[in-house]
Design a protein around this motif. Structure first.
Motif, PDB file in Angstrom:
ATOM      1  N   PRO A   1       0.693  -1.245   0.067  1.00 28.67           N
ATOM      2  CA  PRO A   1      -0.174   0.011  -0.036  1.00 28.67           C
ATOM      3  C   PRO A   1       0.800   1.198  -0.224  1.00 28.67           C
TER       4      PRO A   1
ATOM      5  N   TRP B   1       1.603   5.348   6.062  1.00 32.34           N
ATOM      6  CA  TRP B   1       1.729   4.045   6.801  1.00 32.34           C
ATOM      7  C   TRP B   1       2.003   4.288   8.361  1.00 32.34           C
TER       8      TRP B   1
ATOM      9  N   ARG C   1      -0.140   2.551  10.813  1.00 39.56           N
ATOM     10  CA  ARG C   1      -0.630   1.535  11.520  1.00 39.56           C
ATOM     11  C   ARG C   1       0.069   1.092  12.772  1.00 39.56           C
TER      12      ARG C   1
ATOM     13  N   LYS D   1       5.996  -0.356   4.910  1.00 36.81           N
ATOM     14  CA  LYS D   1       4.662  -0.573   3.870  1.00 36.81           C
ATOM     15  C   LYS D   1       4.329  -2.034   3.768  1.00 36.81           C
TER      16      LYS D   1
ATOM     17  N   GLU E   1       2.383  -2.723   6.951  1.00 42.88           N
ATOM     18  CA  GLU E   1       1.185  -2.223   6.510  1.00 42.88           C
ATOM     19  C   GLU E   1       0.133  -3.363   5.648  1.00 42.88           C
ATOM     20  N   GLY E   2       0.818  -3.683   4.790  1.00 44.48           N
ATOM     21  CA  GLY E   2       0.439  -4.556   3.769  1.00 44.48           C
ATOM     22  C   GLY E   2      -0.135  -5.987   4.535  1.00 44.48           C
TER      23      GLY E   2
ATOM     24  N   TYR F   1      -1.083  -6.370   7.649  1.00 44.74           N
ATOM     25  CA  TYR F   1      -2.052  -6.037   8.428  1.00 44.74           C
ATOM     26  C   TYR F   1      -3.385  -5.894   7.523  1.00 44.74           C
ATOM     27  N   ASN F   2      -3.287  -5.324   6.299  1.00 45.24           N
ATOM     28  CA  ASN F   2      -4.279  -5.201   5.509  1.00 45.24           C
ATOM     29  C   ASN F   2      -4.774  -6.395   4.961  1.00 45.24           C
ATOM     30  N   ALA F   3      -3.988  -7.193   4.764  1.00 43.32           N
ATOM     31  CA  ALA F   3      -4.384  -8.789   4.142  1.00 43.32           C
ATOM     32  C   ALA F   3      -4.900  -9.553   5.284  1.00 43.32           C
TER      33      ALA F   3
END
Length: 202
Positions: free
Chosen positions: A137, A141, A143, A156, A159-160, A162-164
């Motif tokens: 993402p 960033w 989070r 990043k 962050e990816g 966590y998002n996934a």
């Protein structure tokens, strides 16, 4: 091949020899990492017919525990291990599929005995799940409350992750990812199962 008899065995390869691209002068086919010819040659014949114990592609023979069948010797992509390493084929598969770029570029090394940290594990997980074209993402960033000064590239990817839904971090209050912590085997087990079966795996 410049030395047709080189490194042959009494039983020819019945399966696909898994040859790579045609290259060199005179031309020869490279071997792929999973070729059944790798480490399957006759060392006694090999030493007797190869000039200065090097193959047609200039690789010292044997490069691993045994010579390869044919006039060329498979050479690993990384400088810090050979085909004698227990997991050389797995490492090569990671590299040729774009899942790792190694630990250094000059020379290209994999550092096979080095323990991964959670930042590196995140890259493996996301590329393994979504392919080598995965793009983390874009900023901001914000989070995780970690200190990213040791490697800003990792934020990043965290962050990816966590998002996934592939991580809940290492601490909840404040929420942290712990990017520079080593990845213990228990965490690797969770990562591996989610990688194979999806993050809904129970």
């Amino acid at each position: 091949a410049s030395s047709p008899a080189c490194c042959t065995t009494t039983s020819p390869i019945a399966a696909d020899p898994k040859l790579g691209a045609l290259t060199g002068s005179p031309a020869f086919f490279l071997l792929k990492a999973d070729s059944p010819a790798v480490n399957a040659g006759n060392d006694a014949i090999c030493a007797g017919v190869v000039v200065n114990n090097t193959s047609q592609n200039g690789v010292p023979r044997p490069e691993g525990p045994h010579c390869d069948i044919g006039a060329v010797e498979y050479q690993t992509s990384f400088a810090d291990f050979t085909t004698s390493h227990q997991y050389w084929e797995d490492i090569e598969i990671l590299y040729v599929n774009g899942l790792t770029a190694g630990c250094s570029t000059s020379p290209l090394n994999f550092c096979p005995e080095q323990i991964m940290d959670r930042a590196q594990s995140g890259v493996f997980m996301l590329r393994g799940n979504y392919g080598t074209g995965y793009v983390p993402p874009i900023a901001p960033w914000d989070r995780f409350a970690d200190d990213w000064s040791a490697g800003a590239w990792a934020e990043k990817w965290a962050e990816g992750m966590y998002n996934a839904g592939l991580t809940a971090g290492c601490a909840a209050s404040p929420l942290r990812y712990c990017p520079w912590d080593q990845t213990p085997r228990v965490q690797a087990a969770v990562f591996g199962l989610r990688l194979k079966y999806g993050n809904a795996y129970v």
